[in-house]
Design an enzyme around this catalytic site. Structure first.
Site, PDB file in Angstrom:
ATOM      1  N   ASP A 211       0.820  -1.231   0.000  1.00  0.00           N
ATOM      2  CA  ASP A 211       0.000   0.000   0.000  1.00  0.00           C
ATOM      3  C   ASP A 211       0.845   1.269   0.000  1.00  0.00           C
ATOM      4  O   ASP A 211       0.491   2.247  -0.659  1.00  0.00           O
ATOM      5  CB  ASP A 211      -0.898   0.045   1.252  1.00  0.00           C
ATOM      6  CG  ASP A 211      -1.932  -1.059   1.261  1.00  0.00           C
ATOM      7  OD1 ASP A 211      -2.147  -1.672   0.199  1.00  0.00           O
ATOM      8  OD2 ASP A 211      -2.512  -1.312   2.333  1.00  0.00           O
TER       9      ASP A 211
HETATM   10  P1  NAP Z   1       0.938  -4.019   3.103  1.00  0.00           P
HETATM   11  O1  NAP Z   1       0.233  -3.067   2.210  1.00  0.00           O
HETATM   12  O2  NAP Z   1       0.162  -4.638   4.204  1.00  0.00           O
HETATM   13  O3  NAP Z   1       1.548  -5.174   2.156  1.00  0.00           O
HETATM   14  C1  NAP Z   1       2.341  -6.171   2.661  1.00  0.00           C
HETATM   15  C2  NAP Z   1       2.758  -7.074   1.519  1.00  0.00           C
HETATM   16  O4  NAP Z   1       3.762  -7.939   2.037  1.00  0.00           O
HETATM   17  C3  NAP Z   1       1.646  -7.937   0.978  1.00  0.00           C
HETATM   18  O5  NAP Z   1       1.200  -7.471  -0.268  1.00  0.00           O
HETATM   19  C4  NAP Z   1       2.258  -9.343   0.917  1.00  0.00           C
HETATM   20  O6  NAP Z   1       2.172  -9.846  -0.419  1.00  0.00           O
HETATM   21  C5  NAP Z   1       3.704  -9.140   1.328  1.00  0.00           C
HETATM   22  N1  NAP Z   1       4.191 -10.195   2.218  1.00  0.00           N
HETATM   23  C6  NAP Z   1       3.551 -10.785   3.238  1.00  0.00           C
HETATM   24  N2  NAP Z   1       4.314 -11.719   3.802  1.00  0.00           N
HETATM   25  C7  NAP Z   1       5.482 -11.725   3.131  1.00  0.00           C
HETATM   26  C8  NAP Z   1       6.679 -12.476   3.235  1.00  0.00           C
HETATM   27  N3  NAP Z   1       6.843 -13.456   4.156  1.00  0.00           N
HETATM   28  N4  NAP Z   1       7.677 -12.209   2.379  1.00  0.00           N
HETATM   29  C9  NAP Z   1       7.539 -11.257   1.436  1.00  0.00           C
HETATM   30  N5  NAP Z   1       6.431 -10.524   1.282  1.00  0.00           N
HETATM   31  C10 NAP Z   1       5.407 -10.754   2.116  1.00  0.00           C
HETATM   32  O7  NAP Z   1       2.230  -3.384   3.757  1.00  0.00           O
HETATM   33  P2  NAP Z   1       2.762  -1.875   3.768  1.00  0.00           P
HETATM   34  O8  NAP Z   1       3.068  -1.408   2.395  1.00  0.00           O
HETATM   35  O9  NAP Z   1       3.809  -1.857   4.819  1.00  0.00           O
HETATM   36  O10 NAP Z   1       1.533  -1.010   4.218  1.00  0.00           O
HETATM   37  C11 NAP Z   1       1.054  -1.004   5.528  1.00  0.00           C
HETATM   38  C12 NAP Z   1      -0.454  -1.006   5.488  1.00  0.00           C
HETATM   39  O11 NAP Z   1      -0.926  -1.335   6.790  1.00  0.00           O
HETATM   40  C13 NAP Z   1      -1.004   0.355   5.132  1.00  0.00           C
HETATM   41  O12 NAP Z   1      -2.226   0.209   4.434  1.00  0.00           O
HETATM   42  C14 NAP Z   1      -1.218   0.971   6.513  1.00  0.00           C
HETATM   43  O13 NAP Z   1      -2.123   2.033   6.513  1.00  0.00           O
HETATM   44  C15 NAP Z   1      -1.723  -0.250   7.273  1.00  0.00           C
HETATM   45  N6  NAP Z   1      -1.511  -0.222   8.720  1.00  0.00           N
HETATM   46  C16 NAP Z   1      -0.445   0.438   9.226  1.00  0.00           C
HETATM   47  C17 NAP Z   1      -0.237   0.477  10.581  1.00  0.00           C
HETATM   48  C18 NAP Z   1       0.919   1.261  11.129  1.00  0.00           C
HETATM   49  O14 NAP Z   1       0.771   1.910  12.151  1.00  0.00           O
HETATM   50  N7  NAP Z   1       2.070   1.188  10.493  1.00  0.00           N
HETATM   51  C19 NAP Z   1      -1.114  -0.231  11.427  1.00  0.00           C
HETATM   52  C20 NAP Z   1      -2.195  -0.935  10.866  1.00  0.00           C
HETATM   53  C21 NAP Z   1      -2.375  -0.912   9.496  1.00  0.00           C
HETATM   54  P3  NAP Z   1       2.202 -11.430  -0.673  1.00  0.00           P
HETATM   55  O15 NAP Z   1       1.068 -11.986   0.093  1.00  0.00           O
HETATM   56  O16 NAP Z   1       2.057 -11.565  -2.151  1.00  0.00           O
HETATM   57  O17 NAP Z   1       3.521 -11.926  -0.177  1.00  0.00           O
END
Ligand code: NAP
Length: 470
Positions: free
Chosen positions: A391
């Site tokens: 994201d």
């Molecule tokens: P993300 O959008 O959640 O994407 C994570 C990606 O990691 C997934 O598409 C997944 O694809 C991949 N993944 C999962 N396990 C993996 C592994 N073992 N090895 C390699 N890849 C792996 O992550 P982000 O870009 O960090 O974004 C964070 C999101 O969480 C945002 O939408 C944010 O608003 C939200 N959020 C943030 C917080 C905070 O405070 N930081 C708290 C709650 C929510 P595959 O399944 O294809 O591997």
């Protein structure tokens, strides 16, 4: 000199509240940088122990058994849980612990109100208003945090909506306020019970429709609520340490909430009332296809690059790939490449998630760069490695008005000359949408677990020049 212990002890205890307050504030200040954060946590903890001991002195050992029992009940399970919790489950734990804080404040409010009824005491209107408002905020924070925990822990749907939901929620909230006002006029036990039931319901109802990427903001907001509730109940009980600690938590929580909302480009009202994330409309109609790459070819791109930016995300935490990725970076640095880590404020699942992992792997702080600062650098970067981020690098946030993440600032990875995305497959990120970056011509997909991919890149890099460096 004839010291009157009966007056000396409470006065000493009150003075130590002041020292505890200074420790809380210094502790929070230190937590703002990863270099000093550990010391800050210890400092604030010492403040908390001091405040607890001072409270013992003031209460003069009254109800000692009950207090010690309650402390044991709180400390033992949370200590054990805190020791074994996985880094990826930390947000859930924070949500639940925060909810307990709100619940405690609400319980204090309930206890005080019932005590006033039983003793026939007539507290001032200010005391009553603060008791009621503190109890309301604390109860909302508790039930809301439990729902946030269940959502983050995958125990319930990310988003739950029904027609007319906002009007219904408003109705329940107004009814709660009305009963709260009646309590300020006249305390009665059935009213107190009805007030708490409704207040808990408000917390549940307001959290149910919130989903997707807004959850961290909500948890931070509840954290601020808990602080305020504790401060208000501290006033009711005339305990300075509670007032100060509550205000510090409330203010810090509010600032964090604002920072996070700003990082997602969403007003707090939008977070609470606009059904963000999850379902929503489908992603933009993306052209092109995802182009896979082998580790050996990706390593060649890295070998030829001069400047490499690593973009970690939630998947790096899942894979626990921080050590392997730092090993790869060290090899690249030995070969004269410039390496930086780009950190999005909401990458991962909690504020500072990536910073904690990178610090654990030993990445020097000066290589870790915040979003605003690193974004202009992607245009001059030869290879950007996206490891488990989705994201936070999705360009539809800028282009697709129908996307649930529209308006969220992102890392401009798409501007890099070459992008290598490490992820296991075609899984979506937290917001559950397709990522336009993965279809760009300059983007190649290295499908693998994060740790395995980082290790493979290291091996392949060594294979290119025999591990010689330079
Ligand atoms: P993300 O959008 O959640 O994407 C994570 C990606 O990691 C997934 O598409 C997944 O694809 C991949 N993944 C999962 N396990 C993996 C592994 N073992 N090895 C390699 N890849 C792996 O992550 P982000 O870009 O960090 O974004 C964070 C999101 O969480 C945002 O939408 C944010 O608003 C939200 N959020 C943030 C917080 C905070 O405070 N930081 C708290 C709650 C929510 P595959 O399944 O294809 O591997």
């Amino acid at each position: 000199m004839n010291l009157d212990m009966a007056t000396l002890l409470p006065n000493l205890a009150k003075a130590s509240y002041l020292i505890a307050a200074v420790l809380f504030i210094l502790g929070i200040k230190r937590m703002s940088s990863p270099v000093t954060a550990r010391k800050g946590i210890v400092q604030a903890g010492i403040g908390m122990v001091l405040a607890t001991l001072a409270t013992f002195a003031i209460t003069g050992g009254h109800n000692l058994g009950l207090i010690l029992g309650a402390i044991a009940l709180g400390v033992i399970p949370t200590w054990l849980w805190g020791k074994k919790v996985a880094m990826t489950d930390m947000p859930q734990m924070v949500a639940l612990f925060n909810g307990m804080g709100g619940g405690s404040a609400a319980a204090i409010g309930a206890g005080e109100m019932i005590k006033f009824v039983q003793t026939g005491a007539s507290p001032s209107k200010t005391t009553l208003v603060l008791a009621v408002v503190g109890a309301l905020i604390g109860a909302i924070s508790m039930s809301g945090s439990i729902i946030a925990w269940a959502k983050l822990d995958g125990r319930m749907d990310k988003r739950f909506t029904f027609p007319g939901q906002q009007y219904f929620n408003l109705l329940v909230f107004v009814a709660t306020l009305a009963i709260g006002a009646m309590l300020v006029m006249k305390l009665e036990v059935p009213l107190i019970v009805a007030f708490f039931v409704l207040a808990l319901l408000v917390g549940i109802l307001m959290t149910l429709p919130i989903g997707g990427a807004d959850m961290p903001v909500v948890i931070s907001l509840f954290n601020a609520f808990t602080g305020l509730a504790v401060a208000f109940e501290g006033y009711v009980m005339q305990i300075e340490a509670l007032i100060i600690a509550g205000m510090v938590v409330g203010a810090a929580g509010m600032l964090l909430t604002q920072l996070m909302a700003k990082a997602m480009n969403r007003p707090i009202s939008g977070v609470l009332f606009s059904n963000f994330g999850g379902g929503g409309q489908s992603a933009a109609d993306i052209q092109g296809s995802q182009k896979p790459i082998e580790a050996s070819d990706a390593a060649s791109l890295l070998y030829l690059a001069e400047k490499v930016i690593i973009v970690p995300g939630y998947g790096m935490a899942v894979a626990q790939a921080q050590h392997k990725i730092w090993e790869l970076c060290k090899q690249l640095r030995e070969r004269g490449k410039e390496i930086k880590f780009a950190i999005h404020p909401v990458a991962g699942r909690m504020p500072g998630h990536m910073n904690v992992l990178l610090a654990e792997a030993g990445v020097p702080y000066d290589l870790i760069v915040d979003m605003e600062e690193i974004n202009p650098e992607f245009a001059t970067c030869d290879v950007a490695i996206v490891i488990g981020a989705n994201d936070v690098v999705n360009p539809v946030a800028k282009t697709d008005k129908s996307s649930p993440i529209y308006g969220m600032p992102i890392l401009d990875v798409a501007n890099a000359r070459q992008v290598i995305v490490i992820k296991r497959g075609k899984g979506a990120g937290f917001a559950g949408i397709e990522n336009a970056l993965f279809y760009q011509d300059n983007c190649k997909m290295l499908y693998a677990d994060g740790q395995a991919a980082a290790a493979a890149l290291s091996t392949e890099l060594k294979a290119i020049d025999g591990g010689g460096g330079h």
